[in-house]
Structure formats: structure tokens, C-alpha cells
Write an enzyme that holds these catalytic residues in place. Structure first.
Site, PDB file in Angstrom:
ATOM      1  N   LYS A   2      35.395  -9.394 -18.298  1.00  0.00           N
ATOM      2  CA  LYS A   2      34.010  -9.702 -17.928  1.00  0.00           C
ATOM      3  C   LYS A   2      33.153  -9.715 -19.189  1.00  0.00           C
ATOM      4  O   LYS A   2      33.080  -8.732 -19.917  1.00  0.00           O
ATOM      5  CB  LYS A   2      33.494  -8.665 -16.944  1.00  0.00           C
ATOM      6  CG  LYS A   2      32.043  -8.858 -16.517  1.00  0.00           C
ATOM      7  CD  LYS A   2      31.731  -8.059 -15.267  1.00  0.00           C
ATOM      8  CE  LYS A   2      30.287  -8.193 -14.829  1.00  0.00           C
ATOM      9  NZ  LYS A   2      29.396  -7.198 -15.455  1.00  0.00           N
ATOM     10  N   LEU A  32      29.799  -1.783 -10.592  1.00  0.00           N
ATOM     11  CA  LEU A  32      28.484  -1.161 -10.729  1.00  0.00           C
ATOM     12  C   LEU A  32      28.648   0.335 -10.956  1.00  0.00           C
ATOM     13  O   LEU A  32      29.086   1.056 -10.060  1.00  0.00           O
ATOM     14  CB  LEU A  32      27.672  -1.363  -9.443  1.00  0.00           C
ATOM     15  CG  LEU A  32      27.212  -2.783  -9.152  1.00  0.00           C
ATOM     16  CD1 LEU A  32      26.763  -2.902  -7.711  1.00  0.00           C
ATOM     17  CD2 LEU A  32      26.078  -3.160 -10.101  1.00  0.00           C
ATOM     18  N   THR A  33      28.297   0.764 -12.126  1.00  0.00           N
ATOM     19  CA  THR A  33      28.375   2.197 -12.407  1.00  0.00           C
ATOM     20  C   THR A  33      27.444   2.958 -11.457  1.00  0.00           C
ATOM     21  O   THR A  33      26.305   2.531 -11.258  1.00  0.00           O
ATOM     22  CB  THR A  33      28.003   2.449 -13.875  1.00  0.00           C
ATOM     23  OG1 THR A  33      29.006   1.843 -14.673  1.00  0.00           O
ATOM     24  CG2 THR A  33      27.924   3.925 -14.188  1.00  0.00           C
ATOM     25  N   HIS A  85      28.590 -13.011 -17.311  1.00  0.00           N
ATOM     26  CA  HIS A  85      27.223 -12.641 -16.947  1.00  0.00           C
ATOM     27  C   HIS A  85      26.305 -13.412 -17.894  1.00  0.00           C
ATOM     28  O   HIS A  85      26.407 -13.250 -19.111  1.00  0.00           O
ATOM     29  CB  HIS A  85      27.059 -11.116 -17.086  1.00  0.00           C
ATOM     30  CG  HIS A  85      25.648 -10.643 -16.893  1.00  0.00           C
ATOM     31  ND1 HIS A  85      25.218  -9.387 -17.250  1.00  0.00           N
ATOM     32  CD2 HIS A  85      24.571 -11.258 -16.365  1.00  0.00           C
ATOM     33  CE1 HIS A  85      23.935  -9.252 -16.955  1.00  0.00           C
ATOM     34  NE2 HIS A  85      23.522 -10.377 -16.426  1.00  0.00           N
ATOM     35  N   GLN A 131      38.024  -1.618 -13.160  1.00  0.00           N
ATOM     36  CA  GLN A 131      37.427  -2.070 -14.418  1.00  0.00           C
ATOM     37  C   GLN A 131      37.491  -0.933 -15.427  1.00  0.00           C
ATOM     38  O   GLN A 131      37.191   0.215 -15.102  1.00  0.00           O
ATOM     39  CB  GLN A 131      35.975  -2.505 -14.271  1.00  0.00           C
ATOM     40  CG  GLN A 131      35.523  -3.196 -15.553  1.00  0.00           C
ATOM     41  CD  GLN A 131      34.034  -3.483 -15.621  1.00  0.00           C
ATOM     42  OE1 GLN A 131      33.216  -2.590 -15.472  1.00  0.00           O
ATOM     43  NE2 GLN A 131      33.697  -4.729 -15.859  1.00  0.00           N
ATOM     44  N   CYS A 178      29.221  -4.131 -21.352  1.00  0.00           N
ATOM     45  CA  CYS A 178      28.384  -2.946 -21.245  1.00  0.00           C
ATOM     46  C   CYS A 178      27.474  -2.841 -22.469  1.00  0.00           C
ATOM     47  O   CYS A 178      27.944  -2.801 -23.600  1.00  0.00           O
ATOM     48  CB  CYS A 178      29.242  -1.697 -21.116  1.00  0.00           C
ATOM     49  SG  CYS A 178      28.251  -0.215 -20.976  1.00  0.00           S
ATOM     50  N   ASP A 226      21.645 -12.945 -11.213  1.00  0.00           N
ATOM     51  CA  ASP A 226      20.489 -13.293 -10.378  1.00  0.00           C
ATOM     52  C   ASP A 226      20.806 -13.924  -9.031  1.00  0.00           C
ATOM     53  O   ASP A 226      19.924 -14.560  -8.449  1.00  0.00           O
ATOM     54  CB  ASP A 226      19.543 -14.262 -11.129  1.00  0.00           C
ATOM     55  CG  ASP A 226      18.987 -13.678 -12.408  1.00  0.00           C
ATOM     56  OD1 ASP A 226      18.983 -12.449 -12.542  1.00  0.00           O
ATOM     57  OD2 ASP A 226      18.557 -14.478 -13.272  1.00  0.00           O
TER      58      ASP A 226
HETATM   59  C1  LIG Z   1      23.132  -0.210 -11.858  1.00  0.00           C
HETATM   60  C2  LIG Z   1      24.057  -1.161 -12.526  1.00  0.00           C
HETATM   61  C3  LIG Z   1      25.312  -0.739 -12.927  1.00  0.00           C
HETATM   62  C4  LIG Z   1      26.191  -1.630 -13.540  1.00  0.00           C
HETATM   63  N1  LIG Z   1      27.441  -1.213 -13.888  1.00  0.00           N
HETATM   64  C5  LIG Z   1      28.332  -2.102 -14.423  1.00  0.00           C
HETATM   65  C6  LIG Z   1      29.662  -1.732 -14.730  1.00  0.00           C
HETATM   66  O1  LIG Z   1      30.081  -0.582 -14.544  1.00  0.00           O
HETATM   67  N2  LIG Z   1      30.497  -2.671 -15.239  1.00  0.00           N
HETATM   68  C7  LIG Z   1      30.085  -3.954 -15.461  1.00  0.00           C
HETATM   69  O2  LIG Z   1      30.880  -4.776 -15.912  1.00  0.00           O
HETATM   70  N3  LIG Z   1      28.835  -4.328 -15.183  1.00  0.00           N
HETATM   71  C8  LIG Z   1      27.959  -3.444 -14.654  1.00  0.00           C
HETATM   72  N4  LIG Z   1      26.687  -3.863 -14.348  1.00  0.00           N
HETATM   73  C9  LIG Z   1      26.310  -5.266 -14.571  1.00  0.00           C
HETATM   74  C10 LIG Z   1      26.530  -6.072 -13.322  1.00  0.00           C
HETATM   75  O3  LIG Z   1      27.896  -6.054 -12.953  1.00  0.00           O
HETATM   76  C11 LIG Z   1      26.092  -7.525 -13.480  1.00  0.00           C
HETATM   77  O4  LIG Z   1      26.837  -8.127 -14.505  1.00  0.00           O
HETATM   78  C12 LIG Z   1      24.638  -7.670 -13.819  1.00  0.00           C
HETATM   79  O5  LIG Z   1      23.833  -6.765 -13.082  1.00  0.00           O
HETATM   80  C13 LIG Z   1      24.133  -9.082 -13.561  1.00  0.00           C
HETATM   81  O6  LIG Z   1      24.264  -9.426 -12.222  1.00  0.00           O
HETATM   82  P1  LIG Z   1      23.013  -9.477 -11.220  1.00  0.00           P
HETATM   83  O7  LIG Z   1      22.000 -10.385 -11.811  1.00  0.00           O
HETATM   84  O8  LIG Z   1      23.603  -9.981  -9.922  1.00  0.00           O
HETATM   85  O9  LIG Z   1      22.480  -8.081 -11.109  1.00  0.00           O
HETATM   86  C14 LIG Z   1      25.790  -2.974 -13.763  1.00  0.00           C
HETATM   87  C15 LIG Z   1      24.527  -3.373 -13.375  1.00  0.00           C
HETATM   88  C16 LIG Z   1      23.660  -2.496 -12.756  1.00  0.00           C
HETATM   89  C17 LIG Z   1      22.321  -2.982 -12.327  1.00  0.00           C
END
Ligand SMILES: Cc1cc2nc3c(=O)[nH]c(=O)nc-3n(C[C@H](O)[C@H](O)[C@H](O)COP(=O)(O)O)c2cc1C
Ligand SMILES: [Zn+2]
Ligand SMILES: [Zn+2]
Length: 740
Positions: free
Chosen positions: A481, A334-335, A522, A409, A441, A583
Site C-alpha cells: 500500500k 485502520l490503526t 492512497h 498489514q 504510514c 475520499d
Molecule cells: C484513523 C486512521 C488510521 C489509519 N491507519 C492505517 C493503517 O494502520 N495502515 C494503513 O495503511 N493506513 C492507515 N490509514 C490510512 C487509510 O488506510 C487510508 O489510506 C486513508 O485514510 C485515505 O483513505 P480515506 O480518504 O478513505 O480516509 C489510517 C487512516 C486513519 C484515518
């Protein structure tokens, strides 16, 4: 691990007195209780000039008994109807499609998400700001900058200043303490959390709690000296801000400096890249001929071309085996949000696998500090993930004791970039479970260069990257990913998965499998972002495919040029771990996916930000109705972990506050289970306006940024003068730019 109440024991709506009590600092000291009014200010705040949409109105008028799609079913007694105003934070603001707007930084397609300015403006801002730009918080510094020669020493024995006469920083300790800095904090009991825990403080005189670890003593000659306290038997604090207790994976300044000056030899990458260029050229020739449809192309010509292919100059080293299974829920990369203190909290609550924020390959190769800082991890992330022996999903040779939680990552748009980044990472950062390649991304700036989700449309390049990374990464396995595809209608993930598991059709026999140890999918396309639910049936299809490849891999190893087992991650068992993502918001979702979708485990992103104890729910197999004071306790933990990671000086405090506010912009979306009419809760539901069971719960539900600042002030004191905070619904330019 904090105890949660089972949902059946949810608390009744609290009295105001309860609420006041729960507003006290969870540790019982200091905290917000001096005002006792923390819930109150929300009621007094001016209204947001904010258009309410049709749907908002409709939802609020609908009976709470009816389940309205997309709206959290809050019990009637907690609802605030129109007109019954002034008592609660405006948690209706921006909540429509908030998941989309908050999480992606995209305008959510309706006016609610962009009350100020048009989408165009938003886009322009984004361009101006560039990748990974976060909102501006102003500068957080002391008024006078104390020289390090003084910072860690007793008053009468400063170290010699390297810059001598030329040094412009303050060397007069008493002056600095008098007028160069803000007063000590009385939050957290007025005690320095670092000193309390480690017996020394890495911030020296700059610590905002320095009173608690310094004193004035009278010397024999009657002079009074200010001295810093240090517990006996504790090594002296160093001046190196990177040397903080409990923090690992710190690349040295020398390493970064050498990279910046191109003094680091990338022996493995260089050698392999040379070979790869030749290989690419030959492949190009072959393809071109085929394209031209040169029927006259003789078999002999093809043979001649084929004969020019040579084996790669390097083989991958044997990889450390990893494991993903039912007992290892994964915290997503998560960035910004996936910073070290947050991951530490999630690990404490049961996350078994963690990732760094996405680091860009190029700045890593160039030795840029900020990118290397993303690799820092907490020592708790080095412990092996949970694992119950006897599992059949484990690969031969798996040694749980050698496994760890934290992986890096990275992103990049060229094989050489990600290879060099991987070579540097695995050389300079000692504790990496995996290096994961971001192929999801969605942001323009990344996508357009061909990195991130750009790789979903360039399978051959993707394969080269993973193959190359695997060659240079030493014992560290490589993973990837993915998203479903770039566009909704074109689902490319299954083809990519085949490539990553087995290799492309022209490479698989000759070179074997690329050596991808795990794939995360994802379940959304780039185009889709967060607008629709993740496609778990597609994830399940891909899981089935991966299972079927095991058999293909077995067959391949029977052929003359099968993959060399020893050099391939996990191929001894033909096992590529497969992790589903999208989700997941409770143990119910988690177990459903593990049991019914064929994934080895599930990766969790927004669910963990909104309720980090989702990992505890998964472990216990039950919903946990966390009280507001427990939730505030997690916030306090985050703050303490932030101060440990970034320091207790003005700078560290500023960082901690900044990342806390970012996190609070997600946590307010949690709707307490006890006030829901029925379960399960859904990540995509937005709450109607409601009040909590006590004032603190109401405060925690506020989506007003001033309330978030208020919460930060409970632990970090008043914001720094000049502190700026642009709430997301006021500045569409802010937002997380990078996610995958
Ligand atoms: C604030 C935020 C930052 C994210 N940063 C990254 C990241 O740096 N690298 C990555 O592969 N995915 C990133 N994602 C995507 C998540 O890892 C994930 O694939 C996506 O949110 C779906 O999962 P969720 O439904 O559980 O949120 C980010 C998502 C959010 C909301
Ligand atoms: Zn100096
Ligand atoms: Zn301190």
C-alpha cells in the site's frame, strides 16, 4: 443487514415524543430510557471555552442555499443560528479541518484544532508517548481480583490454585461478588450477550451480567451453592481468554513465547537473507563503479562482476490467487479504528475485503502479544469475497471458495524484519488472504526509521522487501500500500509501481518480477496528509501504467530469462491488481472511480468510519438515509461484538467502551442525508451547527465527548471509577498516530 430508507423517503423532523421513543434501546429493553433525557444533557452542558474562528462565523451566516465549499449544505430548518443557542450539542467545535485533525493526529493548521496548547506541545507529547500510544483511559479492573481457579467454577468446586498459599488473588466468591466488583449491568436487557448467543460465557463470575447466567441452589445438606449456568451440549468455558467463540487467527502463547526466546527457526528467511546480503554487496560494487564514472572499466570487469551473481536459494511457492473487482469494496487498514468488532460490523454491511490494523514487523518477530493480537479476526472475515463468475479481471486459477476477506498489514524498515515477520505470520496465523506491506504510514517515528512512507524514497529496498516476503510467505500473496510520494512535488508512486510490477531495471531480467499481487495507492503524499483532496487523476494515470505493464510482462516472458510463472503471484496473467484509495464517501464516488479511473476497486477508510453502511450503499447502488435509531443499532452491534471479542468482565467492557469512544469520535461527523439541501455529501464537508430530525439524531451529531460517553453508557453502563477520557479537541497529544 439492516434496511435503510432510500433518501427520497427521508423522515420529517420528529416530534419530541418520537425522539424519546427512539432513545429507547433499539432492542426495546433497558437502555437509556430510564432517563428519557439523553438528548437533554447536551443542552445543559457547559460551553466549551473555545475560540470561534472567522470562518465559522461566516459559514453560519451564509444562506443555506448557497453552496459553500467545505460546508455541508444543511437545510435551513435544521440550522441553528448564532444566538439560537442552548438547544443543540456544540457540533461546531473542532469541525473545521476536522477531517485532518481527527484523522491524522496532526494539528489542523488553525486554532480550532488546537485550542489547548501549542503545536509544539503537541509534538512533544507525541514524542513522549511514542508510537501507537492512545489516550489513557485509566485502569478498568475489579476492586478485588478474582483468582481464575474460582472464576469458572461453581462455588463448592473451585479448581486447585496453581499458586497455592502464595496466591494474592481473591478466592472467596461471595466476598468478591459482595464487595469486589461493581453491580451487574441492566443494559442490554440485563442479559449477558455472550451467554444468550453461545449458551456459555467466557467471563465466568467476572461477567458484568453474571446474574443472568448463575443462580443459588440448595444442596441436600441444606447448604446453598452459587453455580454458573451453562446450556446443555455446550463445551465448558475455558480459562483461556483467547478462546472466544467466533474469533480466529489466535497465535498460541507457545508460539509467542518461542519467538520471544528466539526459539523459532526462520529457515526460509535466514537462507534468503544470506543470499540477499551477497547480492546487495555485488550490486553495490557495480553501482559504485558506475558512479565513479570509471570509463576505463572494462566490459570484462563488468562481466566478471555480473558472473558472481547467483540465483536465489529459494523460489516462492505457488500463491493462492486473489481477486479485486467492482463487487469487492475494500475496508482500509485502520490503526485503532479497524479493530475486530468494527471490521465485523463493516463485513456485515458489505465490506468484501478487510485488513488488520498495521502491525509492526519487529514486535511480531519478538513475539509481542499486543502485536499478535492485531491478527485476530472474526470468522465472518474468512468467508470468500463476493465474486461474479465470468469476470475477465480474474486471474487464471482463481478459486473463489479458497479466497477470504481478511489480510494482515505489517510495517518494517529492513528486508529481514518484514521477511521474518511474514514467515512467522504465515506459519502461526492460519487465515490470511494476503500480507500487505505498509508503505504509507506518515508518522515521524515510523517514517524516520525508514518504514512506512519512508519506503517511498527507497525503491530498491522496497523491491527487496516484497521479493523476500514473497519467497517466505508460502501460498499467501504479498501486496503493498503506497502513497503518491513523500513530498507533494515529487510523485514517486508510478516508478515504485513499475518496480513492484516488473522489478528494477537490473533485476527484472535476472530475477523476474518481485511478485506483488496487488498495489493500493492512497492518492496523497506524506506531506499532504489530509489537507487536500486525494489526487484521483494521478491514481488513474497509475492505473493506466499498470495496464500497460501487462503487455511488457508478456514481452518479458518471451525473453530467455523471463519470470517463472508458477512462482509469481498472478503473473500467469500479468495481472497486478490495482486499488485506488482516498475520499470515497458514497456509492457514487465508488462507481465513478471504478468506471473512470481504471482501478479494480476502491479502498475506503474514513468514509467507512463515519458511515459504515457505505458498503451497503455500494451494494444497493443507492444513498441510504439511515435513521438515528438505525445508527444507534449499529452502535449497539459494535458493543455486542466488542463484548464477544474482549469479554463481558470489567476489562472487556473497558476495552469495548474505549474503542467505541474512538469510533464515536468519527461517527458524529455524519450529516444525515435527509437534512441536506442537495447531494452528493462530501467527506470533506463539515456541518454548520444543526439540529437533527429528532433528539437522538441531534445527540449523534454531538462532537462533545461527554455525549459520546453518554452514548457508551446506554449499553455499557456508567464508566468505571477513575475512567479518563481526553477528548481530541482538548488533548492534542492523543490521536491516531499511525495511518498510511
Ligand atoms: C484513523 C486512521 C488510521 C489509519 N491507519 C492505517 C493503517 O494502520 N495502515 C494503513 O495503511 N493506513 C492507515 N490509514 C490510512 C487509510 O488506510 C487510508 O489510506 C486513508 O485514510 C485515505 O483513505 P480515506 O480518504 O478513505 O480516509 C489510517 C487512516 C486513519 C484515518
Ligand atoms: Zn489463586
Ligand atoms: Zn456472561
Amino acid at each position: 443487514m439492516a434496511e435503510g430508507d432510500a433518501v427520497t423517503e427521508s423522515q420529517p423532523a420528529g416530534s419530541l415524543a418520537d425522539a424519546r421513543n427512539s432513545l429507547k434501546h433499539p432492542g426495546g429493553e433497558g437502555g437509556p430510557s430510564d432517563t428519557g433525557e439523553v438528548g437533554g444533557p447536551a443542552t445543559k452542558r457547559q460551553k466549551l471555552d473555545h475560540d470561534k474562528t472567522e470562518t465559522d462565523q461566516e459559514h453560519r451566516q451564509s444562506s443555506p442555499k448557497e453552496r459553500v465549499d467545505g460546508v455541508a449544505p444543511v437545510k435551513a430548518e435544521y440550522l441553528i443560528s448564532n444566538g439560537d443557542d442552548g438547544e443543540a450539542p456544540r457540533n461546531e467545535v473542532d469541525n473545521g479541518a476536522m477531517v485532518a485533525s481527527v484523522a491524522t493526529g496532526e494539528p489542523a493548521g488553525d486554532s480550532r484544532a488546537s485550542p489547548v496548547g501549542s503545536n509544539k506541545k503537541w509534538k512533544n507529547r507525541k514524542k513522549e508517548n511514542g508510537q501507537n500510544q492512545n489516550r489513557s483511559y485509566g485502569h478498568f479492573e475489579d476492586k478485588l481480583r478474582l483468582c481464575t481457579s474460582v472464576t469458572y467454577s461453581n462455588e463448592f468446586s473451585p479448581k486447585p490454585c496453581k499458586f497455592g498459599e502464595r496466591c494474592k488473588l481473591c478466592h472467596d466468591l461471595r466476598k468478591y461478588l459482595r464487595e469486589g466488583r461493581r453491580d451487574d449491568l441492566d443494559t442490554l436487557g440485563g442479559k449477558c450477550p455472550i451467554f444468550e448467543k453461545y449458551g456459555r460465557c467466557v467471563s465466568g463470575w467476572k461477567c458484568r451480567f453474571v446474574k443472568s447466567h448463575s443462580k443459588e441452589v440448595e444442596r441436600g445438606d441444606g447448604r446453598k451453592e452459587l453455580i454458573l449456568l451453562q446450556a446443555p451440549d455446550v463445551p465448558a468455558s475455558t480459562e483461556d481468554p483467547d478462546q472466544r467463540p467466533g474469533i480466529v487467527n489466535v497465535a498460541t502463547s507457545d508460539n509467542k513465547w518461542d519467538l520471544a526466546r528466539r526459539k523459532v527457526p526462520f529457515e526460509k528467511s535466514e537462507l534468503y537473507i544470506k543470499w540477499l546480503e551477497k547480492e546487495t554487496e555485488l550490486t553495490g560494487k557495480l553501482c559504485n563503479r558506475k558512479k565513479k564514472g570509471e570509463e576505463e572499466l572494462e566490459d570484462a570487469d563488468v562481466e566478471e562482476l555480473r558472473a558472481q551473481f547467483v540465483d536465489p536459494p529459494l523460489k516462492p511457492s505457488e500463491k493462492r490467487k486473489i481477486y479485486f473487482g467492482r463487487e469487492t469494496p475494500v475496508l482500509a487498514p485502520l490503526t485503532t479504528q479497524g479493530n475486530l468488532p468494527f471490521r465485523r460490523l463493516c463485513v456485515e454491511l458489505g465490506a468484501q475485503v478487510t485488513y488488520s490494523e498495521m502491525a509492526m514487523g519487529m514486535p511480531l518477530v519478538q513475539g509481542q502479544k499486543g502485536e499478535w493480537a492485531l491478527m485476530k479476526a472474526h470468522e465472518s472475515e474468512l468467508a470468500p469475497p463476493r465474486y461474479s463468475p465470468g469476470k475477465d479481471a480474474v486471474v487464471k486459477g482463481y478459486d473463489n471458495a479458497r479466497d477470504l476477506k481478511f489480510g494482515a498489514q505489517i510495517s518494517g524498515n529492513q528486508p529481514w524484519v518484514v521477511m521474518k515477520a511474514t514467515e512467522a505470520l504465515t506459519r502461526f496465523v492460519p487465515h490470511l488472504r494476503v500480507v500487505d506491506l505498509n508503505c504509507g504510514c506518515p508518522i515521524d517515528l515510523v517514517y524516520k526509521t525508514g518504514a512506512g512512507s519512508g519506503l517511498l524514497d527507497t525503491p530498491s529496498k522496497l523491491e527487496k522487501m516484497v521479493r523476500g516476503m514473497n519467497v517466505v510467505s508460502g501460498e499467501v500473496p504479498i501486496t503493498a500500500k503506497l502513497r503518491i510520494g513523500v513530498r507533494d512535488e515529487k510523485q514517486t508512486a508510478s516508478r515504485l509501481i513499475e518496480r513492484l510490477a516488473l522489478g528494477g531495471r537490473d533485476t527484472r531480467d535476472r530475477l523476474g518480477a518481485p511478485g506483488c499481487a496487488a498495489i493500493t495507492l492512497h492518492g496523497r503524499s506524506r506531506q499532504q496528509r489530509y489537507t487536500k483532496k486525494a489526487n484521483w487523476s494521478y491514481i488513474a494515470e497509475c492505473a493506466a501504467l499498470i495496464k500497460s505493464y501487462k503487455n511488457m510482462a508478456d514481452e518479458l516472458t518471451d525473453t530467455a530469462r523471463g519470470p517463472d510463472e508458477s512462482t509469481q503471484a498472478n503473473t500467469a496473467d500479468g495481472k497486478v491488481y490495482f486499488i485506488g484509495n482516498g475520499d470515497c464517501y458514497s456509492h457514487v464516488d465508488y462507481l465513478d472511480h471504478v468506471d473512470n479511473s481504471g482501478v479494480d476497486t476502491v479502498m475506503i477508510a474514513r468514509g467507512a468510519m463515519v458511515k459504515p453502511w457505505i458498503f451497503e450503499e455500494i451494494e444497493k447502488g443507492q444513498y441510504l438515509d439511515k435513521s438515528a435509531s438505525e445508527r444507534l443499532g449499529y452502535i449497539e452491534k459494535f458493543v455486542r461484538y466488542g463484548l464477544e471479542a474482549w469479554g463481558t468482565d470489567e476489562l472487556g467492557l473497558g476495552f469495548t467502551r474505549r474503542f467505541l469512544l474512538e469510533w464515536l469520535s468519527f461517527t458524529h461527523r455524519y450529516v444525515p442525508l435527509g437534512i441536506l439541501e442537495h447531494l452528493p455529501p462530501s467527506l470533506n464537508d463539515r456541518p454548520p451547527r444543526y439540529r437533527g430530525r429528532n433528539d437522538l439524531e441531534t445527540l449523534l451529531a454531538s462532537d462533545h465527548y461527554k455525549d459520546w460517553i453518554k452514548i457508551s453508557e446506554m449499553f455499557l453502563g456508567p464508566t468505571h471509577p477513575g475512567f479518563q477520557f481526553q477528548p481530541k479537541h482538548k488533548s492534542n497529544g492523543y490521536e491516531i498516530d499511525a495511518e498510511g
